[in-house]
Scaffold this motif. Structure first.
Motif, PDB file in Angstrom:
ATOM      1  N   ALA A   1     -53.039 -19.900 -39.991  1.00 23.15           N
ATOM      2  CA  ALA A   1     -51.831 -20.133 -40.004  1.00 23.15           C
ATOM      3  C   ALA A   1     -51.042 -21.493 -40.159  1.00 23.15           C
ATOM      4  CB  ALA A   1     -50.925 -19.409 -38.863  1.00 23.15           C
ATOM      5  N   ARG A   2     -51.882 -22.350 -39.196  1.00 27.70           N
ATOM      6  CA  ARG A   2     -51.552 -23.935 -39.289  1.00 27.70           C
ATOM      7  C   ARG A   2     -51.764 -24.458 -40.928  1.00 27.70           C
ATOM      8  NH1 ARG A   2     -53.745 -24.549 -33.404  1.00 27.70           N
ATOM      9  NH2 ARG A   2     -51.595 -24.433 -32.209  1.00 27.70           N
ATOM     10  N   LYS A   3     -52.729 -23.959 -41.423  1.00 30.03           N
ATOM     11  CA  LYS A   3     -53.257 -24.568 -42.679  1.00 30.03           C
ATOM     12  C   LYS A   3     -52.344 -24.152 -43.821  1.00 30.03           C
ATOM     13  CE  LYS A   3     -57.042 -24.281 -45.971  1.00 30.03           C
ATOM     14  NZ  LYS A   3     -58.563 -23.666 -46.407  1.00 30.03           N
ATOM     15  N   ALA A   4     -51.821 -22.684 -43.617  1.00 32.25           N
ATOM     16  CA  ALA A   4     -50.644 -22.157 -44.529  1.00 32.25           C
ATOM     17  C   ALA A   4     -49.505 -22.840 -44.160  1.00 32.25           C
ATOM     18  CB  ALA A   4     -50.656 -20.636 -44.415  1.00 32.25           C
ATOM     19  N   GLY A   5     -49.141 -23.507 -43.252  1.00 30.30           N
ATOM     20  CA  GLY A   5     -47.638 -23.904 -42.763  1.00 30.30           C
ATOM     21  C   GLY A   5     -46.744 -22.919 -42.255  1.00 30.30           C
ATOM     22  N   MET A   6     -47.274 -21.800 -41.584  1.00 28.09           N
ATOM     23  CA  MET A   6     -46.599 -20.955 -41.186  1.00 28.09           C
ATOM     24  C   MET A   6     -45.997 -21.471 -39.707  1.00 28.09           C
ATOM     25  SD  MET A   6     -47.355 -16.954 -40.113  1.00 28.09           S
ATOM     26  CE  MET A   6     -46.103 -15.975 -39.819  1.00 28.09           C
ATOM     27  N   PRO A   7     -44.907 -21.326 -39.238  1.00 26.76           N
ATOM     28  CA  PRO A   7     -44.147 -21.799 -38.156  1.00 26.76           C
ATOM     29  C   PRO A   7     -44.733 -20.905 -37.131  1.00 26.76           C
ATOM     30  CG  PRO A   7     -42.560 -21.226 -39.944  1.00 26.76           C
ATOM     31  CD  PRO A   7     -43.788 -20.636 -40.316  1.00 26.76           C
ATOM     32  N   ILE A   8     -45.011 -21.779 -35.919  1.00 32.50           N
ATOM     33  CA  ILE A   8     -45.736 -21.379 -34.623  1.00 32.50           C
ATOM     34  C   ILE A   8     -44.817 -21.739 -33.572  1.00 32.50           C
ATOM     35  CG2 ILE A   8     -47.666 -21.221 -33.074  1.00 32.50           C
ATOM     36  CD1 ILE A   8     -49.425 -21.622 -35.312  1.00 32.50           C
ATOM     37  N   ILE A   9     -44.371 -20.836 -32.596  1.00 34.65           N
ATOM     38  CA  ILE A   9     -43.458 -21.281 -31.665  1.00 34.65           C
ATOM     39  C   ILE A   9     -43.994 -20.890 -30.186  1.00 34.65           C
ATOM     40  CG2 ILE A   9     -41.365 -20.604 -30.447  1.00 34.65           C
ATOM     41  CD1 ILE A   9     -40.102 -19.868 -33.327  1.00 34.65           C
ATOM     42  N   HIS A  10     -44.335 -21.764 -29.260  1.00 34.94           N
ATOM     43  CA  HIS A  10     -44.866 -21.426 -28.118  1.00 34.94           C
ATOM     44  C   HIS A  10     -43.697 -21.110 -26.992  1.00 34.94           C
ATOM     45  CE1 HIS A  10     -48.685 -23.189 -29.453  1.00 34.94           C
ATOM     46  NE2 HIS A  10     -47.964 -23.712 -30.109  1.00 34.94           N
ATOM     47  N   ALA A  11     -43.950 -19.928 -26.353  1.00 30.25           N
ATOM     48  CA  ALA A  11     -42.966 -19.273 -25.571  1.00 30.25           C
ATOM     49  C   ALA A  11     -43.605 -19.037 -23.824  1.00 30.25           C
ATOM     50  CB  ALA A  11     -42.308 -18.191 -25.907  1.00 30.25           C
ATOM     51  N   PRO A  12     -43.652 -20.192 -23.252  1.00 33.10           N
ATOM     52  CA  PRO A  12     -44.397 -19.935 -21.921  1.00 33.10           C
ATOM     53  C   PRO A  12     -42.993 -19.717 -21.013  1.00 33.10           C
ATOM     54  CG  PRO A  12     -44.082 -22.148 -22.361  1.00 33.10           C
ATOM     55  CD  PRO A  12     -43.664 -21.576 -23.725  1.00 33.10           C
ATOM     56  N   SER A  13     -43.220 -19.582 -19.568  1.00 36.03           N
ATOM     57  CA  SER A  13     -42.235 -19.544 -18.702  1.00 36.03           C
ATOM     58  C   SER A  13     -41.242 -20.831 -18.765  1.00 36.03           C
ATOM     59  CB  SER A  13     -42.325 -19.353 -17.451  1.00 36.03           C
ATOM     60  OG  SER A  13     -43.355 -20.366 -16.847  1.00 36.03           O
ATOM     61  N   SER A  14     -40.326 -20.933 -18.304  1.00 38.09           N
ATOM     62  CA  SER A  14     -39.155 -22.181 -18.402  1.00 38.09           C
ATOM     63  C   SER A  14     -40.004 -23.059 -17.606  1.00 38.09           C
ATOM     64  CB  SER A  14     -37.981 -21.848 -17.963  1.00 38.09           C
ATOM     65  OG  SER A  14     -37.767 -21.133 -16.664  1.00 38.09           O
ATOM     66  N   SER A  15     -40.533 -22.842 -16.402  1.00 42.76           N
ATOM     67  CA  SER A  15     -41.119 -23.943 -15.567  1.00 42.76           C
ATOM     68  C   SER A  15     -42.183 -24.733 -16.501  1.00 42.76           C
ATOM     69  CB  SER A  15     -41.734 -23.365 -14.241  1.00 42.76           C
ATOM     70  OG  SER A  15     -42.744 -22.466 -14.618  1.00 42.76           O
ATOM     71  N   VAL A  16     -42.840 -24.013 -17.148  1.00 42.41           N
ATOM     72  CA  VAL A  16     -43.792 -24.717 -18.049  1.00 42.41           C
ATOM     73  C   VAL A  16     -43.290 -25.348 -19.360  1.00 42.41           C
ATOM     74  CG1 VAL A  16     -46.167 -24.426 -19.416  1.00 42.41           C
ATOM     75  CG2 VAL A  16     -45.671 -23.200 -17.254  1.00 42.41           C
ATOM     76  N   ALA A  17     -42.491 -24.694 -20.019  1.00 42.77           N
ATOM     77  CA  ALA A  17     -41.721 -25.328 -21.259  1.00 42.77           C
ATOM     78  C   ALA A  17     -41.209 -26.724 -20.873  1.00 42.77           C
ATOM     79  CB  ALA A  17     -40.876 -24.319 -21.798  1.00 42.77           C
ATOM     80  N   VAL A  18     -40.358 -26.742 -19.821  1.00 41.80           N
ATOM     81  CA  VAL A  18     -39.508 -27.959 -19.769  1.00 41.80           C
ATOM     82  C   VAL A  18     -40.391 -29.235 -19.423  1.00 41.80           C
ATOM     83  CG1 VAL A  18     -37.687 -26.696 -18.982  1.00 41.80           C
ATOM     84  CG2 VAL A  18     -39.187 -27.512 -17.326  1.00 41.80           C
ATOM     85  N   LYS A  19     -41.667 -29.082 -18.971  1.00 41.01           N
ATOM     86  CA  LYS A  19     -42.514 -30.115 -18.930  1.00 41.01           C
ATOM     87  C   LYS A  19     -43.384 -30.629 -20.049  1.00 41.01           C
ATOM     88  CE  LYS A  19     -43.850 -28.420 -14.223  1.00 41.01           C
ATOM     89  NZ  LYS A  19     -44.539 -27.847 -13.439  1.00 41.01           N
ATOM     90  N   HIS A  20     -43.245 -29.789 -21.118  1.00 35.05           N
ATOM     91  CA  HIS A  20     -43.918 -30.256 -22.463  1.00 35.05           C
ATOM     92  C   HIS A  20     -42.984 -30.984 -23.315  1.00 35.05           C
ATOM     93  CE1 HIS A  20     -46.419 -29.896 -26.171  1.00 35.05           C
ATOM     94  NE2 HIS A  20     -47.369 -29.425 -25.145  1.00 35.05           N
ATOM     95  N   PRO A  21     -43.701 -31.935 -24.003  1.00 38.64           N
ATOM     96  CA  PRO A  21     -42.677 -33.021 -25.008  1.00 38.64           C
ATOM     97  C   PRO A  21     -42.325 -32.367 -25.990  1.00 38.64           C
ATOM     98  CG  PRO A  21     -45.397 -33.460 -25.098  1.00 38.64           C
ATOM     99  CD  PRO A  21     -45.078 -32.673 -23.863  1.00 38.64           C
ATOM    100  N   ASN A  22     -42.839 -31.162 -26.398  1.00 36.58           N
ATOM    101  CA  ASN A  22     -42.337 -30.457 -27.507  1.00 36.58           C
ATOM    102  C   ASN A  22     -41.248 -29.391 -27.204  1.00 36.58           C
ATOM    103  OD1 ASN A  22     -44.445 -31.645 -28.703  1.00 36.58           O
ATOM    104  ND2 ASN A  22     -45.432 -29.838 -29.781  1.00 36.58           N
ATOM    105  N   TRP A  23     -40.764 -29.558 -26.005  1.00 41.47           N
ATOM    106  CA  TRP A  23     -39.710 -28.629 -25.569  1.00 41.47           C
ATOM    107  C   TRP A  23     -38.579 -28.899 -26.376  1.00 41.47           C
ATOM    108  CZ3 TRP A  23     -36.286 -29.489 -21.001  1.00 41.47           C
ATOM    109  CH2 TRP A  23     -34.910 -28.413 -20.815  1.00 41.47           C
ATOM    110  N   VAL A  24     -37.874 -27.650 -26.896  1.00 40.33           N
ATOM    111  CA  VAL A  24     -36.865 -27.897 -28.042  1.00 40.33           C
ATOM    112  C   VAL A  24     -35.472 -28.318 -27.419  1.00 40.33           C
ATOM    113  CG1 VAL A  24     -37.848 -26.543 -29.559  1.00 40.33           C
ATOM    114  CG2 VAL A  24     -36.057 -25.457 -27.958  1.00 40.33           C
ATOM    115  N   LYS A  25     -35.308 -28.228 -26.025  1.00 39.40           N
ATOM    116  CA  LYS A  25     -34.158 -28.510 -25.105  1.00 39.40           C
ATOM    117  C   LYS A  25     -32.830 -28.078 -25.809  1.00 39.40           C
ATOM    118  CE  LYS A  25     -36.536 -32.490 -23.443  1.00 39.40           C
ATOM    119  NZ  LYS A  25     -36.351 -34.027 -23.427  1.00 39.40           N
ATOM    120  N   LEU A  26     -32.461 -26.934 -26.143  1.00 34.87           N
ATOM    121  CA  LEU A  26     -31.378 -26.265 -26.763  1.00 34.87           C
ATOM    122  C   LEU A  26     -30.633 -25.797 -25.864  1.00 34.87           C
ATOM    123  CD1 LEU A  26     -32.965 -24.965 -29.988  1.00 34.87           C
ATOM    124  CD2 LEU A  26     -31.694 -26.767 -29.756  1.00 34.87           C
ATOM    125  N   VAL A  27     -31.073 -25.416 -24.341  1.00 36.59           N
ATOM    126  CA  VAL A  27     -30.192 -24.656 -23.436  1.00 36.59           C
ATOM    127  C   VAL A  27     -30.174 -25.516 -22.285  1.00 36.59           C
ATOM    128  CG1 VAL A  27     -29.796 -22.467 -22.362  1.00 36.59           C
ATOM    129  CG2 VAL A  27     -30.656 -22.337 -24.743  1.00 36.59           C
TER     130      VAL A  27
END
Length: 299
Positions: A120-146
């Protein structure tokens, strides 16, 4: 007086495929290629994902008696602009407190996720990671939309909060205390599986509203889910299959990239896992295997 059963059967016979599909909650193929593409890299807009999603067909062929035992699986043939599609990795944790689902997940990650993500990464397909909020907000890639304020539930006075929390006069309805719960809570904090970490700028979302806003921003219409557990988070989380389907998205589950939590009775056949997949296929969503998705990626 008209027989109610006969009148109901007459209604079914006279209904069109679309009408009956709507009555049963069945999703029909979306005209993906006619949808607009937003915020896409011009070099990616002509890439097409070719897949044949599986669903449970409630219909039978002409001349066949309309019985449950005569229904079965069918496949559609979708050509989707790849920029309108994303793989959603839901709750791909580094551990589980129960031995068997942890072992099954580890095998799936090693044998299915690694080749899938590489392709998927080689083909350029978008990948979204959806962990729980407590994990997501600690990651630098968190999108911070809400913001947290936007997620605070606005309860009225019913059901009473004490009933929701099973406190005060409702304590008697709590499940009994489990003596090993403290042991479970003492396990290492859940986080991303080390082999399925967000790469480069792959987005991390904290909740369903954030996943929705990100998809709206990027023009994504189709969500291809992989993750754990099939009969829990995959179907129940606000960023899971059912909630995103209810928001209007085309939802596909990679059925070889998930496993559920089984009971003593269901464990030999993985009945809980398989039934959760079938539930989705019966009522408007679809499934694929990871090999089928890989084969459908643009060169």
């Amino acid at each position: 007086m008209e027989n109610k059963n006969n009148s109901r059967r007459e209604f079914i016979k006279k209904s069109s495929l679309t009408g009956l599909g709507a009555a049963l909650g069945m999703g029909l193929a979306l005209p993906a290629c006619s949808q607009p593409v937003f915020n896409a890299d011009p070099s990616d807009t002509d890439k097409i994902l070719s897949i044949k999603p599986r669903y449970h067909r409630w219909h039978v062929d002409p001349g066949v008696e309309w019985l449950e035992t005569n229904t079965g699986y069918a496949n559609l043939d979708w050509k989707i602009p790849m920029v309108q599609t994303a793989i959603v990795l839901l709750d791909v944790w580094q551990r589980h407190y129960i031995k068997e689902p942890e072992e099954r997940a580890e095998e799936i990650i090693n044998n299915k996720y690694l080749p899938l993500l590489a392709a998927a990464r080689k083909a350029g397909m978008p990948i979204i990671h959806a962990p729980s909020s407590s994990v997501a907000v600690k990651h630098p890639n968190w999108v911070k939309l809400v913001s947290n304020d936007e997620l605070d539930p606005k309860y009225d006075n019913w059901p009473p909060k004490q009933f929701i929390n099973l406190s005060g006069p409702y304590q008697a309805y709590q499940r009994p205390f489990e003596p090993r719960e403290a042991e479970r809570m003492a396990l290492p904090e859940l986080t991303f599986h080390p082999k399925v970490l967000p790469a480069k700028s792959e987005p991390v979302v904290a909740n369903g509203e954030e996943l929705h806003r990100y998809c709206k921003k990027k023009g994504i219409l189709f969500l291809i889910f992989a993750g754990f557990n099939t009969n829990a988070c995959i179907i129940n989380k606000d960023y899971g299959t059912l909630q995103m389907f209810n928001r209007g998205y085309g939802v596909v589950l990679l059925r070889d990239c998930t496993t559920g939590m089984e009971s003593k009775e269901s464990q030999p056949t993985l009945a809980q896992t398989n039934n959760a997949i079938l539930l989705l296929e019966m009522f408007g969503q679809y499934s694929l295997t990871s090999d089928e998705l890989i084969a459908g990626l643009p060169a």
